[in-house]
Design a protein around this motif. Structure first.
Motif, short mmCIF file in Angstrom:
data_model
loop_
_atom_site.label_atom_id
_atom_site.label_comp_id
_atom_site.label_asym_id
_atom_site.label_seq_id
_atom_site.Cartn_x
_atom_site.Cartn_y
_atom_site.Cartn_z
N ASP A 26 0.83 -1.20 0.00
CA ASP A 26 0.00 0.00 0.00
C ASP A 26 0.87 1.26 0.00
OD1 ASP A 26 -2.47 -1.41 -0.02
OD2 ASP A 26 -2.28 -1.79 2.11
N SER A 27 0.22 2.40 0.02
CA SER A 27 0.95 3.67 0.01
C SER A 27 1.25 4.13 1.44
CB SER A 27 0.11 4.73 -0.71
OG SER A 27 -1.04 5.04 0.06
N THR A 28 2.11 5.10 1.55
CA THR A 28 2.41 5.67 2.86
C THR A 28 1.15 6.21 3.51
OG1 THR A 28 4.53 6.31 1.88
CG2 THR A 28 4.04 7.19 4.04
N SER A 29 0.31 6.87 2.74
CA SER A 29 -0.93 7.41 3.30
C SER A 29 -1.80 6.31 3.88
CB SER A 29 -1.72 8.15 2.21
OG SER A 29 -0.94 9.17 1.61
N VAL A 30 -1.99 5.26 3.12
CA VAL A 30 -2.84 4.16 3.60
C VAL A 30 -2.20 3.49 4.82
CG1 VAL A 30 -3.78 1.89 2.99
CG2 VAL A 30 -3.97 3.80 1.39
N ASN A 31 -0.88 3.36 4.81
CA ASN A 31 -0.23 2.75 5.97
C ASN A 31 -0.35 3.63 7.21
OD1 ASN A 31 0.48 0.27 4.95
ND2 ASN A 31 2.46 0.96 4.17
N ALA A 68 7.39 9.36 28.50
CA ALA A 68 7.32 9.87 29.87
C ALA A 68 5.92 10.39 30.20
CB ALA A 68 8.37 10.97 30.07
N HIS A 69 5.18 10.75 29.14
CA HIS A 69 3.79 11.19 29.34
C HIS A 69 2.79 10.10 28.93
CE1 HIS A 69 4.77 15.45 30.20
NE2 HIS A 69 5.78 15.24 29.39
N GLY A 70 3.28 8.91 28.69
CA GLY A 70 2.38 7.83 28.29
C GLY A 70 1.89 7.95 26.85
N ILE A 71 2.60 8.72 26.06
CA ILE A 71 2.20 8.95 24.66
C ILE A 71 2.84 7.92 23.74
CG2 ILE A 71 2.36 10.62 22.75
CD1 ILE A 71 2.59 12.82 24.97
N LEU A 72 2.09 7.43 22.78
CA LEU A 72 2.63 6.54 21.76
C LEU A 72 3.15 7.36 20.58
CD1 LEU A 72 -0.26 3.94 21.84
CD2 LEU A 72 2.08 3.55 22.63
N THR A 73 4.20 6.86 19.93
CA THR A 73 4.79 7.60 18.82
C THR A 73 4.52 6.89 17.49
OG1 THR A 73 6.87 6.42 19.19
CG2 THR A 73 6.66 8.59 20.18
N VAL A 74 4.20 7.67 16.47
CA VAL A 74 4.12 7.20 15.09
C VAL A 74 5.10 8.03 14.28
CG1 VAL A 74 2.69 6.84 13.05
CG2 VAL A 74 1.69 6.54 15.33
N TRP A 75 6.17 7.41 13.84
CA TRP A 75 7.22 8.11 13.11
C TRP A 75 7.11 7.87 11.62
CZ3 TRP A 75 10.26 11.72 15.09
CH2 TRP A 75 10.45 11.76 16.49
N ASP A 76 7.05 8.95 10.86
CA ASP A 76 7.11 8.86 9.40
C ASP A 76 8.58 8.95 9.00
OD1 ASP A 76 7.10 9.28 6.65
OD2 ASP A 76 5.28 10.50 6.68
N LEU A 77 9.08 7.87 8.41
CA LEU A 77 10.50 7.77 8.05
C LEU A 77 10.72 8.00 6.55
CD1 LEU A 77 11.34 4.56 10.14
CD2 LEU A 77 11.63 6.96 10.84
N ALA A 78 9.81 8.76 5.92
CA ALA A 78 9.89 8.94 4.47
C ALA A 78 11.29 9.40 4.03
CB ALA A 78 8.84 9.95 4.00
N HIS A 79 11.87 10.32 4.79
CA HIS A 79 13.18 10.85 4.40
C HIS A 79 14.31 10.29 5.28
CE1 HIS A 79 11.67 13.86 1.52
NE2 HIS A 79 10.58 13.80 2.26
N LEU A 103 6.47 4.26 9.82
CA LEU A 103 6.16 3.92 8.43
C LEU A 103 7.08 4.72 7.54
CD1 LEU A 103 2.95 5.76 7.23
CD2 LEU A 103 4.30 6.44 9.20
N GLY A 104 7.17 4.30 6.29
CA GLY A 104 8.06 5.03 5.41
C GLY A 104 7.81 4.68 3.96
N CYS A 105 8.63 5.23 3.15
CA CYS A 105 8.41 5.33 1.72
C CYS A 105 9.41 4.44 0.98
CB CYS A 105 8.63 6.80 1.37
SG CYS A 105 8.35 7.17 -0.31
N GLY A 106 8.94 3.73 -0.03
CA GLY A 106 9.82 2.86 -0.79
C GLY A 106 10.50 3.52 -1.97
#
Lengths: 408, 408
Positions: free
Chosen positions: A105-110, A198-209, A227-230
């Motif tokens: 799929d695409s980065t957007s869909v992921n 430290a605040h109990g927050i989950l991270t979603v990292w876009d690794l496109a670059h 997620l990231g880009c092929g």
């Protein structure tokens, strides 16, 4: 590219002569006469990809036909497991285990899959925090998901400098692109992940670059989702499948809301009800696009003998050469470097503001120096260590100078 | 395929001699020695596709690089508008207007887009009605979407025969695959759409086994939403992009919840907020997979000179030949035809139940007759009029007879 009658300075030629990655350029089919500084938008063609695609098309599709889905599984040649094989190649480049990665799929869909999976893990929180300058599609995806869930979330967009202060126990998910697509500024993924946790927050990292541009260590950084880009630094071709990452500790608790047969525990059972496949494979949804996926698989072979620390070192060196050579021009023309000079805070590109950036880039491209214009006023130059030399960078800067001198 | 020492009956050879589509076979690169009855799972390779892919890879990607996204737009060669050009080709085959069709992503993802767009148009209704035998991924997608919306919907799965009676004002959406993937039975799309509309129900039609197999007249039938597959009868290659259809009257009122930058009104503006592109283009999400999309575009050229009424007529004739030739075998072996003989009620495949269907198909494939096994006991034979002859069908039936005679 128009011939320039000055010669490359000896110190830059010496850097190229010592470059441990210099031999990699021969693995790419770059056209003559251009300097390609847009591999962060579309990576160059690895020279062996056309042969792989011809084989996939004529043999696997044309001759083996439907048998290619399951045939050759023992030798790792079946299409069914191709997404998993590509995931394993990418896992190595992003510091992950193979079963934490899914490709397709695409980065957007992921991003939609990951955001929808992450938010229910913090059911009492309602804020998605992101950088105001994040890549637009990331914002659109968050907006669309939120609308689908009756607007129960708030997409809170704050300037980069205010992100840390904005971390709080209201925030469910911190959604960040590690390297800004315009400025090339790089977040500290590890520190920001720790601050979020430290605040109990989950991270979603876009690794496109990030992926393919430098070492990424998701497991070691304690990242949650990524997620990231092929098709940028991984050179997988236009619209190459995207990848996503789910940390092992979340794999058993996340739900897949984009649930399709290819992520089912037993696809050919054709069961009435969805049951997720083990690991990140559950995030594969429909039938994968085998042509694009095969091109990406082949393209990733380029990295087989590559040490990503050497890639990073060369990227930084290319960046130094670029900004140093540009220095005289920034004194004479309305150019403003927007990429941090601090090496820990930059990705693998250099960007300048210029009031006529669009026109400047149009003329540069016509002259064979291919970079990118990004609205409203950014000249963006991607630095891809596998197929660029210091001499290339010098050539490009000479041409930037000529274009600026000639006026617009 | 093992040589068979009987000769094709003269009446079948006469049918082939009169076949107005016979010349189309030369446009496909089919391997020697097999009879391919699985074009409803993966369509055969159109012979000109490898050259198109080589061009896309070496010229458009390798040489033109990033410039291919917008370059050549005036001559219809830019990648940005490629999804729209492919949509226009498909629109002709499904009785739609080009702006009602979007191409990209998988069938599963497209169903998610359509279901999520359709349900809010009937805000007071909570039932998604579907055929109990619908293709599993369609059910999984509905399950996933429903889970994301807190289970507010009921996925009501009823046997085909009870569908009409189950239409009521509780039902928001009727989700049906026009041709059943196992039996090959075909719903009456027009009548069922009208019956649904009489109860205020919106229809979502899965055309996976329809598009490219026979005439589809979505606009004329008053259909609301539809989607389909690029890699079956459209021959777009493994995992080819899927298409979706939104009737013009709904285009202004539907919301896109999978919102990405490629469906934005102005993608390169990089605006902070999502604003949908006009028409169905808004349903294009992320960066399209250009290799798969180009293969599909090229594959669709096969249909340029094809009259779909001739395709349908030949499909029905091939089905008659198949079932007639199989008649003696059904008397001697435990074969049960599950495809309706009524020509208005069949798609473009023939399917039989057999208690050892899996083993029978395995041996048939080994002998060069490629069909499909579908759990639990279905032998499925796809009939693709563009590259099959009556002689092929006869050969296949001879081999089925031999496999059954030899025992398992």
């Amino acid at each position: 590219m128009t011939t320039l009658h000055r010669t490359v300075p000896a110190d830059l030629l010496a850097l190229d002569a010592r470059d441990p990655l210099a031999h990699k350029r021969a693995e790419f089919a770059l056209p003559q006469g251009i300097v390609y500084l847009d591999g962060n938008s579309l990576g160059a063609l690895p020279a062996h990809v056309p042969a792989r695609l011809a084989h996939v098309t004529q043999q696997e599709w044309g001759t083996q036909l439907i048998r290619s889905w399951t045939g050759g599984a023992d030798e790792g040649r079946d299409w069914m497991q191709l997404p998993d094989r590509v995931a394993a190649r990418i896992a190595r480049l992003i510091g992950a285990q193979p079963h934490e990665v899914a490709v397709g799929d695409s980065t957007s869909v992921n991003l939609f899959k990951l955001l929808s999976a992450a938010l229910p893990l913090r059911p009492d929180r309602r804020v998605i925090l992101t950088d105001a300058g994040n890549f637009p599609t990331d914002l659109y995806v968050a907006q669309g998901l939120n609308a689908l869930q009756d607007g129960r979330y708030e997409l809170r967009r704050v300037p980069t400098a205010e992100l840390e202060a904005a971390l709080s126990d209201e925030v469910a998910v911190l959604l960040l692109t590690e390297v800004d697509y315009r400025s090339g500024a790089r977040h500290d993924l590890r520190a920001m992940t720790a601050a979020a946790h430290a605040h109990g927050i989950l991270t979603v990292w876009d690794l496109a670059h990030s992926a393919g541009a430098f070492e990424v260590e998701l497991d070691a950084a304690g990242a949650d989702f990524a997620l990231g880009c092929g098709y940028k630094f991984l050179n997988g071709g236009p619209g190459a499948p995207s990848f996503l990452y789910v940390a092992e500790r979340h794999l058993d608790s996340v739900q897949v809301f984009l649930s399709g047969w290819m992520g089912h525990a037993d696809p050919f059972e054709m069961a009435r009800d969805y049951a997720p496949a083990p690991g990140a494979r559950r995030f594969v949804v429909g039938t994968p696009g085998i042509l694009n996926l095969s091109a990406l698989d082949a393209a990733l072979e380029v990295f087989d003998d590559v040490d990503m620390r050497q890639v990073r070192a060369k990227s930084l060196a290319l960046g130094r050469t670029f900004t140093e050579q540009m220095q005289p021009l920034t004194a004479r023309f309305p150019l403003e470097l927007v990429t941090p000079l601090d090496e820990d805070r930059r990705g693998s590109q250099v960007a300048y503001r210029h009031p006529q950036a669009s026109d400047v880039m149009r003329r540069l491209i016509a002259a064979g120096v291919i970079g990118d214009f990004r609205t409203p006023d950014i000249l963006r130059f991607g630095l891809t260590p596998l197929y660029l030399s210091h001499a290339d960078v010098w050539q490009a800067v000479q041409m930037i100078g000529r274009v600026l001198e000639e006026g617009l």
